[in-house]
Enzyme design. Structure first.
Site, PDB file in Angstrom:
ATOM      1  N   LEU A 137      36.023  49.292  47.979  1.00  0.00           N
ATOM      2  CA  LEU A 137      34.764  49.089  47.290  1.00  0.00           C
ATOM      3  C   LEU A 137      35.111  48.350  46.005  1.00  0.00           C
ATOM      4  O   LEU A 137      35.896  48.845  45.196  1.00  0.00           O
ATOM      5  CB  LEU A 137      34.084  50.432  46.988  1.00  0.00           C
ATOM      6  CG  LEU A 137      32.572  50.415  46.729  1.00  0.00           C
ATOM      7  CD1 LEU A 137      31.816  49.861  47.925  1.00  0.00           C
ATOM      8  CD2 LEU A 137      32.072  51.811  46.398  1.00  0.00           C
ATOM      9  N   ASP A 138      34.572  47.146  45.848  1.00  0.00           N
ATOM     10  CA  ASP A 138      34.923  46.324  44.698  1.00  0.00           C
ATOM     11  C   ASP A 138      34.691  47.071  43.391  1.00  0.00           C
ATOM     12  O   ASP A 138      33.777  47.899  43.287  1.00  0.00           O
ATOM     13  CB  ASP A 138      34.091  45.033  44.674  1.00  0.00           C
ATOM     14  CG  ASP A 138      34.428  44.099  45.818  1.00  0.00           C
ATOM     15  OD1 ASP A 138      35.513  44.267  46.409  1.00  0.00           O
ATOM     16  OD2 ASP A 138      33.608  43.209  46.109  1.00  0.00           O
ATOM     17  N   LYS A 139      35.477  46.742  42.394  1.00  0.00           N
ATOM     18  CA  LYS A 139      35.341  47.371  41.080  1.00  0.00           C
ATOM     19  C   LYS A 139      33.914  47.316  40.535  1.00  0.00           C
ATOM     20  O   LYS A 139      33.393  48.331  40.060  1.00  0.00           O
ATOM     21  CB  LYS A 139      36.321  46.716  40.090  1.00  0.00           C
ATOM     22  CG  LYS A 139      36.231  47.261  38.665  1.00  0.00           C
ATOM     23  CD  LYS A 139      37.214  46.548  37.749  1.00  0.00           C
ATOM     24  CE  LYS A 139      37.097  47.053  36.314  1.00  0.00           C
ATOM     25  NZ  LYS A 139      38.043  46.358  35.399  1.00  0.00           N
TER      26      LYS A 139
END
Length: 257
Positions: free
Chosen positions: A52-54
């Site tokens: 999950l992208d930052k």
């Protein structure tokens, strides 16, 4: 960290925007990670099973043992996990659509130095359904008003930054995306709404539990910062009756060859 679900082998949390999943050389200055926080919160080791992208908020799943981690990672890799996101994008999209557009692998200089440089573009498919539209009386760019859409997005593959890159491809970038978005609209949301985040959140995951085989659906509410934007754009009641994303008859096809 808000715990959404926990059993003997899995735990799911609602990750806030701006938090890394685990330590990364790209953001070496960061000292807090979701993995570390959940580990300390539970008092035991946890294992990440997907990305999950930052800047993306929402559901993040960890396994509580290595065997479960392997099986969950396989489910994600095989596309056996139904993933649903909410996104605010620039402009009015079609009511529903499918983006079928192969994506070249994006390499990070610090972490992908051993990756293949000539790897062909990989198939990538994203379904979306429009839930609401909003028009604001502000000239952002060349138009006298600013238009936005609230989307329910379902990626069927798991390429890096897939939703963000696909929405850019159809000229409806996600608001707040500093890598693939529109800087003018990002700046407008910062000054007008005080919003400095990516308006993309993983709100639902569904899969067969690796132990029992039973269907498990996890849901995450929008955090306060995202919900405030939804309310300000007049979509507060929309989320109470959100249609199933389903499949669309309309396909936007533009494959790499």
């Amino acid at each position: 960290m808000d715990i959404l679900y926990r059993d003997d082998t899995l735990v799911a949390v609602n990750k806030p925007a701006g938090l890394l999943v685990h330590r990364s050389a790209i953001d070496h200055h960061e000292t807090r990670y979701a993995l570390q926080i959940v580990r300390d919160q539970l008092g035991r080791r946890v294992y990440p099973v997907h990305r999950l992208d930052k800047p993306t908020s929402g559901i993040l799943v960890f396994a509580l043992d290595q065997d479960t981690a392997r099986r969950m990672t396989k489910l994600f890799a095989e596309g056996a996990v139904e993933k649903t996101y909410l996104a605010v994008v620039r402009g009015y999209t079609d009511e529903a659509g499918t983006i079928d557009y192969a994506l070249e692998e994006q390499l990070d200089r610090m972490t992908d130095n051993k990756a293949l440089r000539d790897k062909p573009a990989q198939p990538a498919v994203t379904h979306y359904r429009r839930l609401g539209i909003a028009e604001l009386p502000f000239a952002v760019g060349r138009y006298p008003t600013a238009r936005y859409s609230l989307l329910r997005v379902s990626p069927k593959t798991g390429r890096k930054h897939q939703i963000r890159r696909h929405m850019k491809h159809i000229f409806h970038p996600v608001v707040g995306d500093t890598s693939h978005g529109d800087g003018r609209h990002n700046a407008f949301f910062r000054t007008h709404f005080g919003c400095r985040r990516l308006l993309l959140s993983a709100t639902s995951l569904a899969f067969a539990h690796p132990d029992t085989g039973e269907r498990l659906r996890l849901e995450a509410p929008l955090d306060d910062s995202f919900r405030r934007i939804v309310d300000n754009l007049g979509w507060g009641d929309v989320l109470d009756e959100v249609p199933d994303p389903g499949h669309s008859d309309k396909t936007i096809y533009d494959s790499h060859t």
